[in-house]
Structure formats: structure tokens, C-alpha cells
Scaffold this motif. Structure first.
Motif, PDB file in Angstrom:
ATOM      1  N   LEU A 170       0.905  -1.126  -0.073  1.00 12.19           N
ATOM      2  CA  LEU A 170      -0.128   0.003   0.000  1.00 12.19           C
ATOM      3  C   LEU A 170       0.714   1.105  -0.015  1.00 12.19           C
ATOM      4  CD1 LEU A 170      -2.904  -0.687   2.618  1.00 12.19           C
ATOM      5  CD2 LEU A 170      -2.986  -0.726   0.174  1.00 12.19           C
ATOM      6  N   PRO A 171       0.310   2.345  -0.697  1.00 16.12           N
ATOM      7  CA  PRO A 171       1.108   3.711  -0.524  1.00 16.12           C
ATOM      8  C   PRO A 171       1.404   3.720   0.981  1.00 16.12           C
ATOM      9  CG  PRO A 171      -0.629   3.932  -1.960  1.00 16.12           C
ATOM     10  CD  PRO A 171      -0.690   2.495  -1.572  1.00 16.12           C
ATOM     11  N   LEU A 172       2.554   4.315   1.352  1.00 11.26           N
ATOM     12  CA  LEU A 172       3.165   4.555   2.566  1.00 11.26           C
ATOM     13  C   LEU A 172       2.278   5.085   3.660  1.00 11.26           C
ATOM     14  CD1 LEU A 172       6.040   3.846   3.434  1.00 11.26           C
ATOM     15  CD2 LEU A 172       6.831   5.828   3.015  1.00 11.26           C
ATOM     16  N   LEU A 195      -1.198   4.989   3.821  1.00 10.70           N
ATOM     17  CA  LEU A 195      -2.496   4.407   3.801  1.00 10.70           C
ATOM     18  C   LEU A 195      -2.357   3.167   4.828  1.00 10.70           C
ATOM     19  CD1 LEU A 195      -3.610   4.300   0.187  1.00 10.70           C
ATOM     20  CD2 LEU A 195      -4.320   5.779   1.846  1.00 10.70           C
TER      21      LEU A 195
END
Ligand SMILES: Nc1ncnc2c1ncn2[C@@H]1O[C@H](COP(=O)(O)OP(=O)(O)O)[C@@H](O)[C@H]1O
Ligand SMILES: [Mg+2]
Lengths: 257, 277
Positions: free
Chosen positions: A116-118, A120
Motif C-alpha cells: 500500500l502507499p506509505l 494508507l
């Protein structure tokens, strides 16, 4: 106070040279123990043995009762061991915040979470934590800067924050003062005193006895891979064996010189 | 759009995908000189499935990517223990093994190549490139992406923070392998004909070079590098025989001026108005 960390009968040779010759030490929960000694005494080697960078020839390294020696280096941080490095080891082209977030890797979840994006999922809470710690350390203004662009003293402090992000049970600091000027040392000392007041247990390698006196309750002196003295920093500073180890001759002669 | 430009854009799209396939392992400090070999696997697997087995195109292409991804996983488990130059040489050898097998495998045409019946035009290929860019941007912004950069810089330190370095590197290598397979399968279905001789180590080197030139620090680097390597030789077309000399001179010039690649994190931050310091 209960004991959290103990080393028993630690030995390590490189080639034929025995560099660590039967070291024992013990740290109680919440205590700060300094590991001091002249250059080449074996302090960094002890850290590298604790870390798992080297494997001891003999001895046990117990964190909270569990022997770290058979444990893979990568797993030791999960067991509560984090460190800062004598020579700064940040990622220069990542931001301060991202570097600090690396310290929280063990709290970031499994493979899917990591894709996941850092910021989220769990990353959101970790970012809040990172910002909080950077704030407390007075580094909030540098959060978005690239680590490589910071002054040496600031990078040294970022290293400490990164290690704290792991929420370690034992924090190893290898020469936190090396390369800092007097003013920077003062700032770092205050910062570490604040962290210590929060109950973090520390094992600190440091030459600056003023710094050691300000941070640590006890000091253990290593010379040629062996313990030659142990006590409060004030006692240690007066100990003739210690003075001799550092100065290379008898304190009496030194006093008369 | 003229056929000339459509043709160039197809090549650009395929080069962009290939660049991202090499970027993932490169971001973690691993030079994969087998990229063209993985492209070949995707190209042949996709073409055989859409041709001989009459699979619908999207499935055949996806299967081509999956096949090279699986091969990368297998190969990666074996060779990723090697470091630096040794890893580069090991992957180079993989490239040559794949090419050698395809050259001698008569079921896929051997040295005379393999005709591909199903055909793809620019739009789906461009869409695939866009999808790969978005995937790369997603991964680049993830913790996985961050740990790749950390590993590239300092493997030991990154490991001490609990990162499973070999597994992370293997993931990057395998995803890269799948992307290379995708690029190869798209290539096969656009050019209607594939031969093992196309997928040389030189192609792998060119792809890696384009990423290095573009910059490995951010997700924009491979895009810029691939565009540079695809479009600049076209711009120099007027110079006929001298165009490759001009191109090589431009590459060397940029390497000298920007050793970290055209797009660095610091440059990007300046561009977007955030101070790097
Ligand atoms: N990897 C190694 N191989 C051989 N000798 C080493 C190695 N690491 C440390 N030593 C030796 O061990 C001794 C202790 O070194 P070190 O632990 O770095 O000391 P300190 O940190 O106390 O200055 C020195 O004599 C050093 O040369
Ligand atoms: Mg040392």
C-alpha cells in the motif's frame, strides 16, 4: 528493578586474535549503561555481536530472557533491539520522515500492507507517530527534507528517532556524540535525557565522559576485550585502572608529571 | 495520426514497460541484464497461446507475463544471492540461455522465427503502458518501494530494521520479470513476427542504460529514460549515419552532467516547489 538484558561469557576471535575475552554485563529495565574504553577495546564488536553482524564464539546474549545468538539479525529488532550507528546510515535520497518510517518496519504489517502507499492503512498511524517523535525531537521543520541534505548533527538525531520508531526494549547507541560540536552534544544529551525519562533502556558506547555522566547511571569499562571496571560514571572517572587504560601509564606518575 | 508516429509511439510504450521491468530490481541495486530474455519468454508464450491454442488475446498476453514472472521467480531464487557484477553476469547468462533454447526449439520456429497471427494496434499497447506506469507509481509510493531504495543504499542496515532483504529483492525481480514478459507479449502481437535474435543481451543492456540515464530514484526516471532512448535517435534521423554517434555523445554528456540520472528526487522536489532542504 528487573533485569532486561544480559550478556554472559561473550567471546569472539578474529583469526588468531581474541578481541572479546569473556565479557559479562547486565542492564535493568529503564537503566542506561555506558560501555566505554580506549579505541580498539572491542566496544563496536560487542554491538555487532548483539546485533548479529558477527556470531560469538562463546556466550549468551539474553534480551528479556531469550538468547539472541541463534536468532537471525533481521528478527532481533522484532524482539525489541534497535540501534543507531557510529557512522550515520540514513538513506540520503529519501526524506527524513521516510527514513524514520523505515525504523517502524516491524510494525508495518505483512506483504499486502507493504504494497500500500506509505500513508494508507497502518501507514497512517505510523506517520502520525513519526511526526510526533520528530516534533518532540525538534526536527519537525526538517521532516520533508532529504536526509542527505541535512547537517551532520541533525542526521545524527534523525538516526535516534528512526531507532525509536521500532519502540525498542533496548536501544543501542554507538558513539552518538562522535563528530558533534559542544553545542550539538548539549542538544543531543537533552534529547536523550528526555527519551530516557520516558523509560527507554539504553546501552551506550561513548567516549565523552561528560555526556556519559549526564545520561547513564552506570558505566562498564572495556580494555583489550575484558571488563576492567564497572560502577557509576563518577566512580569510573576516578578509577586508577581506568585512567591507566586510557592514558597508558600509572595515574601517580601522571599526577606527578 | 500518421503511421510513422503511431509506430514510434508503440515502440515508446513497449520501451516504457521494459524500463519499469528493469527499474524495480535496479531500485534495489540489482542490475538485471536478462530483461530481454524475460521479454522473449513473454513474447513466445503469448504468441503460442494466442496462435496455436487460440486463446483470446488479453489472456494470452497476461499468460505471457505470468510465464516470465514465474521464470523470474525461479531464476531469482537461484541467482539473487550473487551481488553486483556477479549478479549482472548471472542474469546475462540467463538471457543467453533463454535465447539459445528458443533458437534451437523447432516447435517455435527455431532460428527462422515464429509468425504471430493476432494483431494489436497502438491504443491497447498505450493503455498497457499507462497501466504499468500507474502500477509503478503505486509501488514506488509504497513501503515496498521505499525499502527497495533503502536496500540499494545499505543492505545490512535495512536488514537490521527487520526488512527481509532477499524476499524483497526477489519480489522486485519477479514483478520486473512479469513486466518484461508483458512488454515482450505486446511486442510480439504488434510486429506479427518474433525471432530469438531480437532478444539479445544488447537489448537488455540498452533497457538498463535507459533507466540509469533517466534515474532510479523516482518513478519518473524510467519514463524519461525510455522516452530519451526512443525519441532522441528519431530527432537525429536527419543526420543519417551520424545519428548514433550524436546519440551516444548525448548519453555520455548527460551521464557526466547528471551522474544520478536525469530525474533525481532532489530535482523533482525543486520542480514541484518543495525544498529538498
Ligand atoms: N572484522 C574484524 N576482523 C578482524 N579484526 C577486527 C574486526 N573487527 C574488529 N576487529 C579488531 O577488534 C578490536 C576491537 O575493535 P572495535 O570493536 O572496533 O573497538 P572499539 O569500538 O572499542 O574501538 C580491534 O583490534 C579491531 O582491529
Ligand atoms: Mg567503535
Amino acid at each position: 528493578m528487573s533485569e532486561i538484558f544480559r550478556i554472559e561469557g561473550l567471546r569472539k576471535s578474529f583469526g588468531g586474535l581474541e578481541v572479546i575475552r569473556g565479557v559479562d554485563l547486565s542492564v535493568s529495565t529503564g537503566q542506561r549503561l555506558a560501555l566505554i574504553g580506549p579505541n580498539g577495546a572491542g566496544k563496536t564488536t560487542v554491538f555487532n555481536l548483539i546485533n548479529g553482524y558477527y556470531r560469538p564464539d562463546e556466550g549468551r546474549i539474553l534480551l528479556d530472557g531469550q538468547d539472541l545468538v541463534p536468532m537471525a539479525p533481521r528478527l532481533r529488532i522484532r524482539h525489541g533491539l534497535a540501534r543507531s550507528f557510529q557512522n550515520i546510515r540514513l538513506i540520503p535520497h529519501l526524506t527524513v520522515e521516510e527514513n524514520v518510517l523505515l525504523g517502524a518496519h516491524i510494525h508495518a504489517g505483512g506483504a499486502l500492507m507493504q504494497a500500500l502507499p506509505l500513508f494508507l492503512g497502518r501507514g497512517r498511524a505510523l506517520r502520525e507517530q513519526a511526526r510526533g517523535l520528530l516534533d518532540e525531537a525538534g526536527l519537525a521543520a526538517h521532516r520533508g527534507a532529504l536526509a542527505g541534505s541535512l547537517a551532520y548533527g541533525l542526521r545524527k538525531r534523525v538516526e535516534v528517532v528512526r531507532a525509536l520508531m521500532a519502540r525498542p526494549r533496548l536501544l543501542l547507541l554507538d558513539e552518538p556524540c562522535a563528530g558533534l560540536n559542544t553545542q550539538e552534544r548539549g542538544v543531543l544529551l537533552e534529547e536523550l535525557q528526555r527519551i530516557a525519562a520516558g523509560g527507554v533502556t539504553m546501552l551506550v558506547v561513548e567516549h565523552d565522559m561528560h555526556f556519559v555522566g549526564g545520561l547513564c547511571d552506570r558505566a562498564l569499562v572495556l580494555n583489550f576485550g575484558q571488563k576492567i571496571a564497572e560502577g557509576s560514571p563518577a566512580e569510573i572517572a576516578r578509577d586508577p585502572a581506568v585512567i591507566e587504560a586510557y592514558l597508558g601509564h600509572e595515574p601517580e606518575r601522571y599526577a606527578h608529571a | 495520426m500518421s503511421g510513422y508516429w503511431a509506430g514510434i509511439l508503440v515502440i515508446l510504450a513497449i520501451n516504457v514497460i521494459a524500463a519499469y521491468s528493469a527499474w524495480l530490481p535496479l531500485a534495489a541495486g540489482q542490475v538485471n541484464l536478462g530483461t530481454a530474455g524475460f521479454m522473449a519468454v513473454g513474447a513466445y508464450a503469448g504468441a503460442v497461446l494466442s496462435g496455436d491454442y487460440a486463446w483470446p488475446l488479453p489472456y494470452a498476453i497476461a499468460a505471457g507475463a505470468a510465464a516470465s514472472g514465474a521464470l523470474a521467480l525461479l531464476v531469482g531464487s537461484a541467482v539473487l544471492r550473487a551481488r553486483g557484477l556477479y549478479l549482472a553476469l548471472a542474469t546475462l547468462a540467463v538471457n543467453e540461455v533463454v535465447r539459445g533454447i528458443l533458437l534451437n526449439w523447432d516447435a517455435v520456429g527455431g532460428a527462422s522465427g515464429y509468425p504471430v497471427i493476432a494483431h494489436l494496434e497502438l491504443p491497447p499497447i498505450a493503455l498497457a503502458a499507462l497501466g504499468v506506469f500507474l502500477l509503478a507509481a503505486w509501488l514506488g509510493a509504497s513501503r515496498f518501494g521505499m525499502t527497495l531504495h533503502a536496500i540499494e543504499q545499505d543492505e545490512t542496515m535495512t536488514g537490521l530494521f527487520g526488512v527481509h532483504v532477499p524476499r524483497t529483492q526477489l519480489a522486485a525481480f519477479a514483478i520486473g520479470g512479469a513486466l518484461a514478459g508483458l512488454a515482450g507479449a505486446l511486442y510480439a502481437h504488434h510486429f506479427s513476427y518474433i525471432e530469438a535474435q531480437y532478444f539479445t543481451v544488447l537489448l537488455s543492456v540498452t533497457i538498463v542504460l535507459s533507466v540509469v540515464l533517466g534515474g532510479v530514484q523516482t518513478v519518473w526516471g524510467p519514463l524519461v529514460g525510455a522516452a530519451f532512448f526512443t525519441l532522441l535517435p528519431e530527432l537525429f534521423r536527419g543526420a543519417s549515419n551520424w545519428r548514433y554517434v550524436l546519440f551516444a555523445a548525448a548519453v555520455i554528456g548527460i551521464m557526466a552532467l547528471r551522474p544520478q540520472g536525469i530525474v533525481t528526487r532532489a530535482a523533482l522536489m525543486r520542480l514541484t516547489g518543495r525544498k529538498p532542504a
